[in-house]
Design a protein around this motif. Sequence first.
Motif, short mmCIF file in Angstrom:
data_model
loop_
_atom_site.label_atom_id
_atom_site.label_comp_id
_atom_site.label_asym_id
_atom_site.label_seq_id
_atom_site.Cartn_x
_atom_site.Cartn_y
_atom_site.Cartn_z
N VAL A 5 0.86 -1.17 0.00
CA VAL A 5 0.00 0.00 0.00
C VAL A 5 0.90 1.22 0.00
O VAL A 5 1.74 1.38 0.88
CB VAL A 5 -0.92 0.01 1.25
N PRO A 6 0.77 2.09 -1.02
CA PRO A 6 1.63 3.27 -1.05
C PRO A 6 1.34 4.20 0.12
O PRO A 6 0.18 4.40 0.48
CB PRO A 6 1.29 3.94 -2.39
N VAL A 7 2.38 4.73 0.68
CA VAL A 7 2.24 5.66 1.79
C VAL A 7 2.12 7.05 1.22
O VAL A 7 3.00 7.52 0.51
CB VAL A 7 3.46 5.56 2.75
N VAL A 8 1.03 7.68 1.51
CA VAL A 8 0.80 9.03 1.03
C VAL A 8 1.09 9.98 2.18
O VAL A 8 0.46 9.90 3.23
CB VAL A 8 -0.66 9.21 0.54
N GLU A 9 2.06 10.84 1.95
CA GLU A 9 2.42 11.78 3.01
C GLU A 9 1.66 13.08 2.80
O GLU A 9 2.09 13.97 2.09
CB GLU A 9 3.93 12.02 3.00
N GLU A 10 0.51 13.15 3.41
CA GLU A 10 -0.31 14.35 3.35
C GLU A 10 -0.46 14.89 4.76
O GLU A 10 -0.59 14.13 5.70
CB GLU A 10 -1.70 14.05 2.79
N VAL A 11 -0.42 16.18 4.85
CA VAL A 11 -0.65 16.79 6.15
C VAL A 11 -2.13 17.10 6.22
O VAL A 11 -2.64 17.98 5.54
CB VAL A 11 0.19 18.08 6.32
N GLU A 12 -2.82 16.31 7.00
CA GLU A 12 -4.27 16.45 7.13
C GLU A 12 -4.58 16.80 8.58
O GLU A 12 -3.91 16.35 9.49
CB GLU A 12 -4.98 15.15 6.77
N ASP A 13 -5.62 17.57 8.75
CA ASP A 13 -6.09 17.88 10.10
C ASP A 13 -7.27 16.96 10.38
O ASP A 13 -8.34 17.13 9.80
CB ASP A 13 -6.50 19.35 10.20
N PRO A 18 -11.67 21.68 16.63
CA PRO A 18 -11.85 23.08 16.21
C PRO A 18 -13.23 23.34 15.62
O PRO A 18 -13.83 24.39 15.89
CB PRO A 18 -10.76 23.28 15.15
N ILE A 19 -13.74 22.40 14.86
CA ILE A 19 -15.07 22.59 14.26
C ILE A 19 -16.15 22.55 15.35
O ILE A 19 -17.07 23.37 15.35
CB ILE A 19 -15.35 21.53 13.18
N ASP A 22 -16.15 25.79 17.10
CA ASP A 22 -16.82 26.83 16.32
C ASP A 22 -18.34 26.69 16.40
O ASP A 22 -19.06 27.70 16.48
CB ASP A 22 -16.37 26.79 14.86
N VAL A 23 -18.84 25.46 16.38
CA VAL A 23 -20.29 25.22 16.49
C VAL A 23 -20.80 25.73 17.84
O VAL A 23 -21.81 26.44 17.92
CB VAL A 23 -20.63 23.72 16.31
N ILE A 24 -20.09 25.41 18.90
CA ILE A 24 -20.50 25.84 20.25
C ILE A 24 -20.47 27.36 20.36
O ILE A 24 -21.38 27.96 20.93
CB ILE A 24 -19.62 25.16 21.32
N LYS A 25 -19.42 27.99 19.80
CA LYS A 25 -19.35 29.45 19.83
C LYS A 25 -20.55 30.07 19.11
O LYS A 25 -21.14 31.04 19.60
CB LYS A 25 -18.05 29.95 19.18
N LEU A 38 -22.21 23.41 11.39
CA LEU A 38 -22.68 22.03 11.50
C LEU A 38 -22.47 21.27 10.20
O LEU A 38 -22.10 20.09 10.21
CB LEU A 38 -24.16 21.99 11.90
N ASN A 39 -22.66 21.94 9.07
CA ASN A 39 -22.41 21.30 7.78
C ASN A 39 -20.93 20.97 7.60
O ASN A 39 -20.58 19.93 7.04
CB ASN A 39 -22.91 22.17 6.63
N LYS A 40 -20.05 21.86 8.07
CA LYS A 40 -18.61 21.58 8.03
C LYS A 40 -18.29 20.32 8.84
O LYS A 40 -17.52 19.47 8.42
CB LYS A 40 -17.80 22.75 8.59
N LEU A 41 -18.91 20.22 10.02
CA LEU A 41 -18.69 19.06 10.88
C LEU A 41 -19.21 17.79 10.22
O LEU A 41 -18.53 16.75 10.22
CB LEU A 41 -19.36 19.27 12.24
N LYS A 42 -20.39 17.85 9.62
CA LYS A 42 -20.95 16.68 8.93
C LYS A 42 -20.04 16.25 7.78
O LYS A 42 -19.83 15.06 7.56
CB LYS A 42 -22.35 17.00 8.40
N THR A 43 -19.52 17.23 7.03
CA THR A 43 -18.62 16.92 5.92
C THR A 43 -17.36 16.24 6.42
O THR A 43 -16.89 15.25 5.85
CB THR A 43 -18.26 18.21 5.16
N LYS A 44 -16.80 16.77 7.51
CA LYS A 44 -15.58 16.20 8.08
C LYS A 44 -15.81 14.76 8.56
O LYS A 44 -14.98 13.89 8.35
CB LYS A 44 -15.13 17.08 9.25
N ILE A 45 -16.97 14.52 9.18
CA ILE A 45 -17.31 13.17 9.66
C ILE A 45 -17.48 12.23 8.47
O ILE A 45 -17.00 11.09 8.49
CB ILE A 45 -18.56 13.20 10.55
N GLN A 46 -18.11 12.69 7.41
CA GLN A 46 -18.31 11.86 6.22
C GLN A 46 -16.96 11.52 5.57
O GLN A 46 -16.74 10.39 5.13
CB GLN A 46 -19.23 12.55 5.21
#
Length: 98
Positions: A5-13, A18-19, A22-25, A38-46
């Motif tokens: 499996v190729p190792v992809v070196e990506e810097v991902e958060d 943080p999201i 931001d929702v709580i704020k 909330l849509n950002k959070l849903k996208t991140k979870i997906q």
Amino acid sequence: MATAVPVVEEVEDYSFLPIIHDVIKCMDKDSPDVHQELNKLKTKIQEAREQISGMPGIDMSPALQENKLQTLREQVQTKNQLLQKYKSLCMFDIPKPS
């Protein structure tokens, strides 16, 4: 033989904190931006779900995963033993740098 499996070196958060912060704020301020956050959070979870479903071995049962892990551990142990045996048989005198 398993394919590499190729190792992809990506810097991902991968942090959801943080999201969520931001929702709580937005909720505290009664901001209309809460739906956007909330849509950002849903996208991140997906995205996380998609990455997990694409991981090798995820379709195996826990017992099969454990069996595969044990096999890999045994292979590493055997390879280490062979390396040690090879090093002990090696008659080369490697000069040390002065």
